[in-house]
Design a protein around this motif. Structure first.
Motif, short mmCIF file in Angstrom:
data_model
loop_
_atom_site.label_atom_id
_atom_site.label_comp_id
_atom_site.label_asym_id
_atom_site.label_seq_id
_atom_site.Cartn_x
_atom_site.Cartn_y
_atom_site.Cartn_z
N TYR A 157 0.82 -1.21 0.00
CA TYR A 157 0.00 0.00 0.00
C TYR A 157 0.86 1.27 0.00
CZ TYR A 157 -3.78 3.19 1.26
OH TYR A 157 -4.70 4.21 1.25
N LEU A 158 2.08 1.18 0.58
CA LEU A 158 2.93 2.36 0.69
C LEU A 158 3.93 2.49 -0.47
CD1 LEU A 158 3.64 2.24 4.53
CD2 LEU A 158 1.89 3.54 3.31
N ASN A 159 3.85 1.60 -1.45
CA ASN A 159 4.70 1.72 -2.63
C ASN A 159 4.16 2.81 -3.56
OD1 ASN A 159 6.05 -0.42 -1.55
ND2 ASN A 159 5.29 -1.94 -3.01
N PHE A 160 5.03 3.46 -4.30
CA PHE A 160 4.59 4.51 -5.21
C PHE A 160 5.63 4.67 -6.32
CE2 PHE A 160 7.25 6.48 -2.05
CZ PHE A 160 8.00 7.43 -2.73
N SER A 161 5.23 5.40 -7.35
CA SER A 161 6.16 5.70 -8.44
C SER A 161 5.93 7.12 -8.92
CB SER A 161 5.98 4.71 -9.61
OG SER A 161 4.68 4.84 -10.15
N VAL A 162 7.03 7.75 -9.32
CA VAL A 162 6.99 9.10 -9.88
C VAL A 162 7.39 8.96 -11.35
CG1 VAL A 162 7.81 11.47 -9.68
CG2 VAL A 162 7.72 10.01 -7.64
N PHE B 263 -4.12 11.02 11.71
CA PHE B 263 -3.65 11.99 10.71
C PHE B 263 -2.14 12.12 10.86
CE2 PHE B 263 -2.61 16.20 9.10
CZ PHE B 263 -3.31 16.22 7.89
N LEU B 264 -1.42 12.07 9.74
CA LEU B 264 0.03 12.19 9.73
C LEU B 264 0.43 13.60 9.32
CD1 LEU B 264 1.18 8.83 8.07
CD2 LEU B 264 0.85 9.35 10.50
N ASN B 265 1.35 14.17 10.07
CA ASN B 265 1.91 15.48 9.74
C ASN B 265 3.36 15.27 9.28
OD1 ASN B 265 -0.34 17.25 10.85
ND2 ASN B 265 0.18 16.03 12.64
N PRO B 266 3.62 15.32 7.97
CA PRO B 266 4.94 14.95 7.46
C PRO B 266 6.02 15.97 7.79
CG PRO B 266 3.57 15.77 5.68
CD PRO B 266 2.69 15.68 6.89
N THR C 240 0.75 13.95 -2.51
CA THR C 240 0.16 12.73 -3.08
C THR C 240 0.16 11.56 -2.10
OG1 THR C 240 0.89 13.43 -5.27
CG2 THR C 240 0.24 11.13 -5.02
N LEU C 241 1.34 11.19 -1.58
CA LEU C 241 1.44 9.98 -0.75
C LEU C 241 0.76 10.16 0.60
CD1 LEU C 241 2.54 7.13 -0.42
CD2 LEU C 241 4.67 8.10 0.44
N TYR C 242 1.09 11.25 1.31
CA TYR C 242 0.50 11.43 2.64
C TYR C 242 -1.02 11.64 2.58
CZ TYR C 242 4.91 11.38 5.14
OH TYR C 242 6.08 10.98 5.71
N PRO C 243 -1.56 12.40 1.63
CA PRO C 243 -3.02 12.48 1.54
C PRO C 243 -3.67 11.11 1.34
CG PRO C 243 -2.05 14.28 0.32
CD PRO C 243 -0.92 13.38 0.73
N LYS C 244 -3.03 10.25 0.56
CA LYS C 244 -3.56 8.90 0.36
C LYS C 244 -3.59 8.14 1.68
CE LYS C 244 -2.20 4.51 -1.77
NZ LYS C 244 -1.17 3.82 -2.58
N VAL C 245 -2.50 8.21 2.44
CA VAL C 245 -2.45 7.52 3.74
C VAL C 245 -3.45 8.15 4.71
CG1 VAL C 245 -0.99 6.97 5.72
CG2 VAL C 245 -0.04 6.84 3.40
N ASN C 246 -3.54 9.47 4.72
CA ASN C 246 -4.46 10.14 5.65
C ASN C 246 -5.91 9.85 5.32
OD1 ASN C 246 -2.62 11.34 7.43
ND2 ASN C 246 -2.33 13.11 6.10
N SER D 30 5.09 13.22 12.56
CA SER D 30 4.31 13.23 13.79
C SER D 30 2.89 12.76 13.48
CB SER D 30 4.27 14.63 14.40
OG SER D 30 3.66 15.55 13.53
N ALA D 31 2.27 12.11 14.45
CA ALA D 31 0.94 11.54 14.24
C ALA D 31 -0.04 12.11 15.25
CB ALA D 31 1.00 10.02 14.36
#
Length: 461
Positions: free
Chosen positions: A298-303, A381-384, A415-421, A368-369
């Protein structure tokens, strides 16, 4: 009266939602604590439920024989008994040291209306009556346990009942005849009712409440991929002021469950009992979730090239990123954080569709979470933090990674953090049944676990 045990206990067990149970000696991932205030509230709500259910109960007929000096022997029957009024004035649920509960109801009143018949030889008489049962006291000890499936069990270890006063008002043809043995009738009513009350309580626990507990789900789905295991680890533990229920609390993949690499820590809970209920949620719960989603990719991604082509115009590049290992949530007083480690590989897309690796990056960041709680679930919610990039290997020589670092900061943040959040916002369910609302929440962050306290409100249908 047969609904007595379930009406009260179902309200209590309604605070809890109780595929294999935990191994012997394993620690729970989640502990639900019901304090004496919570038990008192459950008892009060149970009385309200019980009073409404009592009106639907069918009471047994009462029959007997009589003997009057000048009239001889005869037979009487009281039938069609309906509870006309009911007032349950006091109840209490108290934890017992053996892991059970003491349930008591005192100073209660029931009014019953019905019909009577008397048969003497070939003579039959009939009429109506009002029965007033006053100062009813019931004391029940319930033993709580768990079965191999991880569901709770309940048995009646003792029961006693006492009725201080029974009054019968008789009307109808020749009512004076029944009034001649009025005391005999009242005494029989008292004995019969005292016996029937405990019989009904035991029958209700065996035939009603225990089968109901066997229907409680031990698995709650989080989404199409993951579920949380709420099976009991052991029988509930009781002290003078609280009842603790230990749940496995493991999050797992619904389609292929496998053994978990991490272990739940031993929890040393505060002795707080100002709120009705408390939940101790260890880092094991969150970390098993991280393992599941990491293993699922789920945490894999590509640019892709359209994002980075302006940086490297002479290369048709794709950056593929993955978290090296499942990030673990770190607990410290007043703070939650993660330190995920990512690895990125850049590949050149050749004309023959072959992908040729050209360089590899190491990516580190601190996050931070923030956690939030509502009536049924925990959300996050994750704060990157800022991404730091290091070149680990290159087939195209050494180059400056600052522009690439800026790109990754933008991409991951947008992109990545909004998906996780978005996933964290859906949350995972607390072990509560429906129609329970939490309020007056208080949250403490300890080493290895969160400690959430709340008062509850039962929402009647």
């Amino acid at each position: 009266m047969g609904a007595l045990a379930r009406a009260l206990l179902s309200t209590l067990l309604g605070f809890l939602l109780t595929p294999t149970p935990g191994a012997l000696g394993a620690n729970p991932g989640l502990v639900a604590r019901i304090t004496d205030k919570g038990l008192d509230y459950a008892a009060r709500e149970g009385l309200v439920v019980l009073q409404s259910e009592l009106r639907e109960i069918t009471l047994p007929d009462f029959t007997g024989d009589f003997k009057i000096k000048f009239a001889g022997r005869g037979h009487y029957e009281f039938h069609s008994l309906d509870i006309h009024a009911c007032e349950l004035r006091g109840s209490a649920l108290k934890p017992l040291a053996d892991g059970g509960l003491s349930l008591s109801i005192a100073d209660s009143f029931i009014q019953v209306q019905g019909r009577w018949k008397v048969r003497k030889s070939f003579v039959k008489l009939q009429g109506s009556f009002d029965l007033h049962v006053k100062s009813i006291t019931i004391s029940v000890k319930l033993l709580l346990g768990s079965e191999p499936s991880g569901r709770p069990t309940v048995t009646t270890s003792s029961c006693s009942s006492h009725i201080r006063d029974v009054g019968v008002d008789i009307s109808g043809d020749l009512e004076w005849l029944l009034n001649l043995f009025h005391n005999q009738i009242e005494s029989k009513f008292r004995r019969e009712l005292e016996t029937k009350i405990c019989e009904m309580v035991k029958e209700s626990v065996t035939s009603d409440l225990q089968p109901y507990l066997q229907t409680l789900p031990v698995i709650a789905e989080i989404d199409s991929m993951a579920g949380v295991d709420y099976s009991l680890m052991e029988a509930p533990r009781a002290t003078a002021q609280m009842l603790d229920v230990m749940f496995k609390g493991e999050i797992f993949h619904l389609n292929h469950r496998s053994s978990v690499a991490c272990l739940a820590p031993a929890l040393s809970l505060p002795e707080d009992h100002d709120r009705m209920v408390y939940f101790a949620i260890s880092d094991y719960v969150f970390n098993t979730a991280s393992l599941v989603y990491h293993q699922a990719g789920y945490l894999n991604f590509s640019v892709t090239d359209d994002m980075i082509g302006r940086l490297y115009p002479n290369m048709n590049l794709e950056l593929r990123g993955a978290v090296v290992q499942a990030p673990l949530l770190n607990f410290s007083p007043g703070k939650l954080s993660l330190a995920p480690q990512l690895e990125m590989e850049a590949v050149v897309l050749l004309p023959n569709s072959v992908k040729e690796p050209v360089f590899r990056l190491s990516v580190a960041t601190n996050v931070s979470a923030t956690l939030a709680f509502n009536t049924s679930k925990i959300t996050g919610f994750l704060n990157p933090g800022k991404v730091q990039v290091e070149l680990k290997e290159s087939k195209v020589g050494v180059f400056n990674v600052e522009m690439l670092e800026a790109l990754l900061n933008y991409y991951i943040g947008e992109t990545l953090y909004p998906k996780v959040n978005d996933k964290l916002a859906k949350g995972f369910p607390l072990p509560l049944l429906r129609r329970i609302q939490l309020h007056d929440l208080v949250l403490q962050i300890h080493k290895d676990f969160l400690f959430l306290g709340a008062n509850v409100q039962y929402m009647r249908v």
